[in-house]
Design an enzyme around this catalytic site. Structure first.
Site, PDB file in Angstrom:
ATOM      1  CB  CYS A 174     -16.326 -19.689  -0.586  1.00 10.82           C
ATOM      2  SG  CYS A 174     -17.834 -20.349  -0.731  1.00 10.82           S
ATOM      3  CB  CYS A 234     -20.412 -17.760   2.214  1.00 15.79           C
ATOM      4  SG  CYS A 234     -20.222 -19.538   2.301  1.00 15.79           S
ATOM      5  CG  ASP A 266      -4.537  25.229   3.554  1.00 18.36           C
ATOM      6  OD1 ASP A 266      -4.517  26.404   3.005  1.00 18.36           O
ATOM      7  OD2 ASP A 266      -4.266  24.864   4.870  1.00 18.36           O
ATOM      8  CG  ASP A 307      -4.354  22.737   8.729  1.00 18.22           C
ATOM      9  OD1 ASP A 307      -4.830  23.478   7.656  1.00 18.22           O
ATOM     10  OD2 ASP A 307      -3.810  23.044   9.795  1.00 18.22           O
ATOM     11  CG  ASP A 335      -8.139  23.476   4.473  1.00 20.91           C
ATOM     12  OD1 ASP A 335      -8.039  24.482   3.651  1.00 20.91           O
ATOM     13  OD2 ASP A 335      -7.198  23.564   5.386  1.00 20.91           O
TER      14      ASP A 335
END
Length: 775
Positions: free
Chosen positions: A32, A35, A443, A663, A667
């Protein structure tokens, strides 16, 4: 005095943060949210530990601590887990939640079956009473049936509850142990004090059935949780065990089958039709098609020819190919994908921290409510056994299991199904923030466009030969990986122009502008119109042509030369030719823009191109350049500043949440500056790897439609988290008062408690049916 000196010390002399390491391990025995809190506290008390995050759904912990002897650190961490009352395991054991030992979390159905067999005779007389039948078993038979359930099958509750008491905390087991022991003890006391031959109502069935139901609930929960890890296990199953290693002519003279773990970079392996590629590499012989759907989500096979990259784990088509190994082990794409998914599932969402705070005080509050319930019923004159049963019902129904599972199971299911469709979510925080995104910045090159521009036009000044211009430009760009440089080299190759690798000297790249170097002793510069203005190179008769090409959407560069012997300070540059490049929008890019716009997103395209070229491409993509959606002529170093500017609220607006999609290596700063960075991965290595490290989300295909898909799975996952938390809290808010008021028996409370965590996990598993929008 010391503090003053420290505060004025130069930054470069101040001590840098000490290096840290991360340790991942499995933890058995957690049930739970309480814990989770207890294990985290135990780990954070260890010397050198700076952070500890425990995941109930995966039963794993990630510990960050100061760099030291890793074996010794791991031993200390395991000791802390064991001292807290739990079982340390390897990370791999933690990942396989379906096969823990039954005495810690009962994945085997045997203890459940034994509980059913022993409890059924206790329940049958209760059913008979509904039909006027009196099948009550003798007290000694009830005792013999209920006691093994209570103290043998239920021994795990006593062990875990005792560890919780020693740590001055509480957990689910403590509640169950106290509640069922009270019912068993009450029944035993009533039996022993009864007169010979007297029929007394006993409550052995309540204790036995509650324990059996809890065991059943845990068994169902573990089976359901295993479904949330299906994505990880499917990825791990992709890697083949053996590879066909080709002879090297020295040590090996024939084809040899070797374990994949023994492959080294540079080895050449043969991949037969229908087999999986054993490692990342490039094709050195043959041609085929590869099914990369499990890695990128791309359903269509991808053609692979000489020199093409292949990814370990993808499925070979109908051709046999030889592949030179480039990356193995942790450096492979498959290993990095698995690592990213595991990292996302190991991290804790911000909302989970609030749940942990609640769980830390939950069990003590429940114990107090149970005590108040007992005293209140006794005060109203109720019999002691009735008051005790109502208190037991409060203890049993108030299990915090559902609270602990609400968030991690949804995150596991969401990140897992996203990975299956080519969306890798780096951490839970990125997943949670992404659903708030209201602004998406793209971009241009390689993200919205194909990123493979072609050289369309060479416009030389009178007296300069076009082929000579192409040869000179290709020599200058021979060592560059920039898309425009590759376009120049491709054009030279198409015209059978041979470019020697050392044809240019002193070549250097000028960020965001172009490159310069010497060819045949002449200093040359090839770059943007803006750079030419900075150099003072007057275009003269080429100016009008340059403007016309820009208006048509072309990216225009200028090749200029500097006369030898000029002093640097007074150097003059003479334009030799214009080079115009064109790119094509990606398939689906316009639809992706339209879909995002329909969702109410603010959209922007950030480009280093001249404004004319950027506006022309924007028109083809459906972006509104006249409304400010195009930000052109932005240097790579300025992209991050533009992203931060987009976050700023307008008049009467709130702060915007920005997602940046890119990409390339340039960037990365913008991706890091955004609230959510999305990196498009095209190939192994190169700039896309740098972007992946800076981004919170990686799109494994260069498909702009995945941007909307990533935002969609984020919204759906966060929605599931909220649903789970609502029902987990509502269950306790409604159940505890009903039990305290006497409307729920311990048996009904036990059934409700057992099913609560199963329902939370099952709700999260509905995310597995998610599919990205179809183009």
């Amino acid at each position: 005095m010391t503090s003053t000196v420290a505060s004025t010390r130069p930054a470069e002399l101040q001590a840098s943060p000490p290096p840290t390491i991360q340790i991942d391990l499995g933890i058995g025995g957690m049930t739970c949210a309480s814990c989770v809190t207890r294990v985290e506290k135990a780990l954070r008390k260890q010397a050198g530990v700076s952070d500890a995050s425990v995941n109930l759904a995966t039963e794993t912990a990630r510990v960050t601590l100061a760099a030291q002897d890793e074996a010794q650190a791991l031993a200390r961490v395991k000791r802390a887990v064991r001292d807290a009352g739990y079982e340390p395991r390897s990370r791999e054991a933690g990942d396989d939640v379906a096969e823990p030992h039954w005495h810690s979390v009962p994945s085997s159905f045997l203890p459940v079956l034994l509980g059913v067999v022993l409890s059924a005779p206790l329940v049958v007389p209760m059913v008979g009473d509904l039909f006027g039948r009196h099948w009550m078993l003798p007290a000694w038979v009830q005792f013999l049936l209920a006691t093994p359930v209570q103290f043998v099958l239920g021994a795990r509750f006593y062990r875990a509850g005792w560890h919780a008491l020693k740590a001055f905390t509480g957990n689910m087991e403590l509640l169950v142990a106290i509640g069922t022991t009270a019912g068993w003890a009450l029944s035993t006391w009533l039996w022993w004090r009864a007169e010979p031959g007297e029929m007394v109502h006993l409550y052995y069935e309540a204790s036995a059935v509650v324990i059996t139901l809890v065991l059943l609930g845990k068994w169902l929960e573990v089976r359901a949780k295993r479904q949330t890890t299906v994505a990880i296990r499917a990825l791990q199953a992709l890697r083949p065990e053996r590879a066909h290693l080709l002879p090297d002519g020295v040590r090996r003279t024939e084809l040899t089958d070797v374990p994949v773990d023994e492959l080294l970079p540079g080895d050449v392996v043969r991949v037969l039709p229908g087999e999986r590629f054993a490692a990342d590499g490039d094709v050195v012989q043959g041609r085929t098609q590869a099914d990369e759907s499990m890695l990128t989500g791309e359903a269509m096979p991808v053609s692979k020819e000489l020199g093409d990259l292949v990814t370990g784990g993808s499925l070979n088509g109908e051709g046999a190919v030889d592949v030179r190994v480039r990356a193995i082990g942790a450096q492979s794409v498959l290993a990095r994908i698995i690592g990213l998914v595991q990292d996302a599932q190991a991290t804790k969402a911000p909302v989970q921290r609030m749940v942990d705070q609640v769980a830390a005080v939950f069990v003590p509050v429940v114990l107090a409510i149970a005590l108040i319930t007992l005293v209140s019923w006794l005060w109203t004159g109720a019999p002691a056994e009735e008051a005790l049963l109502h208190a037991v019902a409060v203890l049993v129904i108030a299990c915090p299991c559902a609270l602990g599972l609400a968030t991690p199971t949804a995150i596991m299911a969401g990140t897992g199904v996203a990975a299956q469709h080519g969306i890798l979510i780096k951490d839970a925080q990125a997943l949670e923030i992404a659903h708030q995104v209201d602004t998406v910045a793209f971009d241009k090159t390689g993200t919205l466009t194909e990123g493979h521009p072609r050289l369309l036009v060479i416009e030389a000044v009178p007296g300069v030969d076009e082929l000579a211009v192409l040869h000179t430009a290709a020599a200058l760009q021979a060592q560059s990986a920039h898309p425009l440089a590759r376009a120049v080299l491709a054009a030279a190759l198409a015209r059978s122009i041979e470019v020697l690798p050392d044809a240019a000297h002193e070549v250097q790249s000028v960020s965001g502008r172009g490159s310069e170097g010497r060819v045949n002793g002449t200093l040359l510069a090839l770059g943007s119109l803006r750079w030419m203005d900075e150099l003072g190179a007057a275009l003269g008769p080429l100016d009008e042509r340059a403007r016309a090409l820009q208006a048509q959407g072309a990216t225009v560069s200028v090749l200029a030369s500097q006369a030898p012997g000029d002093a640097a300070a007074a150097a003059t540059w003479t334009p030799l030719a214009l080079l115009a490049f064109g790119d094509e929008p990606k398939a689906g890019a316009a639809q992706a823009i339209a879909d995002l716009r329909a969702q109410g997103m603010r959209l922007y395209m950030i480009s280093g191109d001249n404004r004319g070229a950027a506006l022309a491409m924007a028109a083809r993509l459906g972006l509104r350049g006249n409304d400010g959606e195009v930000i052109a002529e932005v240097l790579p170093g300025d992209k991050a500043a533009m992203v931060r500017k987009l976050k700023a609220p307008g008049a009467g607006e709130r702060l915007h949440t920005v997602a940046m999609v890119g990409d390339g290596v340039n960037d990365a700063p913008a991706l890091a500056a955004a609230d959510v960075g999305m990196a498009m991965s095209h190939t192994q290595g190169g700039g896309s790897d740098v972007a992946m490290h800076a981004a919170g989300i990686t799109l494994m295909r260069g498909d702009p439609m995945l941007v909307a898909a990533a935002l969609d799975i984020s919204r759906r996952t966060v929605s599931k988290i909220r649903q789970n938390l609502f029902w987990a809290f509502a269950y306790n808010v409604a159940g505890i008062p009903l039990a305290a008021l006497g409307y729920l028996s311990p048996v009904v409370a036990g059934a409700a408690m057992a099913l609560s965590s199963v329902s939370v996990v099952s709700n999260a598993l509905l995310l597995k049916r998610w599919k990205p929008p179809v183009r």
